[in-house]
Design an enzyme around this catalytic site. Structure first.
Site, PDB file in Angstrom:
ATOM      1  N   SER A 108       0.813  -1.220   0.000  1.00  0.00           N
ATOM      2  CA  SER A 108       0.000   0.000   0.000  1.00  0.00           C
ATOM      3  C   SER A 108       0.842   1.263   0.000  1.00  0.00           C
ATOM      4  CB  SER A 108      -0.938   0.008   1.211  1.00  0.00           C
ATOM      5  OG  SER A 108      -0.200   0.077   2.419  1.00  0.00           O
ATOM      6  N   GLN A 163       1.778   3.588  -3.574  1.00  0.00           N
ATOM      7  CA  GLN A 163       0.927   4.616  -4.172  1.00  0.00           C
ATOM      8  C   GLN A 163       1.504   6.008  -3.999  1.00  0.00           C
ATOM      9  OE1 GLN A 163      -0.998   6.325  -1.554  1.00  0.00           O
ATOM     10  NE2 GLN A 163      -2.551   7.473  -2.712  1.00  0.00           N
ATOM     11  N   CYS A 209      -3.361   8.175   7.415  1.00  0.00           N
ATOM     12  CA  CYS A 209      -3.829   8.160   6.025  1.00  0.00           C
ATOM     13  C   CYS A 209      -4.470   6.822   5.680  1.00  0.00           C
ATOM     14  CB  CYS A 209      -2.677   8.489   5.077  1.00  0.00           C
ATOM     15  SG  CYS A 209      -1.342   7.284   5.057  1.00  0.00           S
TER      16      CYS A 209
END
Length: 254
Positions: A68, A71, A189
């Protein structure tokens, strides 16, 4: 580290800038920056600090690369998933510029160990994602007399501010957020989401502000802007500046 003909050629675009010049570039070569957090903010910040020729870098991150992260964390590739971020980041710097001195720490920052990591720095750049770490870093910087550049981002908004809480008339990061955030309970986040390019904007802006701080008194790039919070809005887009006041009873710098 001297500016050999090869190094002069490498940094020629800096040297021809009147605001930096040869004296400014030579000063950057002798600086030591501690970068805390090698995620979305730390990745582009490190890339541009290394590109600027900062002579000594200490990279601090206890995390490993996750899918992840790709990104927005531009230092890492698929082959790095599962490996320590600090180790991968050191490898990137060594491949990018073998003249730079790089040390790493993969220990989690706490109030007990922060001071030893910050003590020898000319500047600490904090791009971590929790208040407990940020406050431990801030308190250590104040105690060591080291300037702190703090950068944060969430969704489409970013913040970058330079602190010199060790100076009698300047605020520290704790003056800004207070004591309520010493616990690790803030949003991340992972919960709220974040635009990858927004993180890149904050990280590269933080790198530019770092150069400004490091060259204070050496070049004409401008002052360090102590206690000024730069708010970056990715939706409008736009920027604005807020002044932070020193808290006379702050337990970090009061």
């Amino acid at each position: 580290m001297s500016l050999s003909p090869e190094r002069l050629d490498r940094f020629a675009r800096h040297i021809v800038l009147p605001e930096i010049g040869g004296a400014g570039q030579a000063a950057l070569v002798d600086k030591h920056v501690v970068l805390v957090g090698l995620g979305g903010i730390g990745s582009p910040a490190l890339q541009y600090l290394a590109a600027a020729g900062i002579g000594r870098l200490t990279l601090v991150d206890s995390d490993t690369v996750d899918t992840s992260n790709l990104q927005r964390q531009t230092l890492f590739a698929e082959r790095d998933v599962g490996h320590g971020k600090a180790v991968v980041a050191r490898g990137w710097v060594q491949n990018f510029d073998r003249s730079l001195r790089v040390t790493i720490s993969d220990r989690r920052i706490t109030a007990d160990n922060a001071h030893e990591l910050m003590a020898s720095a000319d500047l600490v750049l904090d791009g971590t994602d929790n208040f407990a770490t940020r406050l431990a870093v801030s308190d250590a910087c104040v105690a060591a007399g080291v300037p702190l550049l703090s950068a944060a981002v969430g969704r489409f908004q970013g913040q970058v501010a330079a602190f010199a809480g060790h100076l009698p008339d300047q605020p520290c990061y704790r003056c800004f957020v207070g004591d309520a955030f010493d616990a690790e309970d803030c949003d991340t986040c992972a919960e709220d989401g974040v635009l990858g390019a927004m993180v890149g904007w904050v990280g590269t802006f933080a790198a530019m502000q770092a150069v400004r701080v490091l060259l204070d008194g050496v070049s004409t790039l401008g002052g360090p802007m102590w206690g000024k919070l730069q708010l970056l809005d990715g939706l409008k887009p736009g920027m604005r500046t807020i002044a932070i006041s020193k808290d006379p009873v702050c337990k970090g710098c009061g």
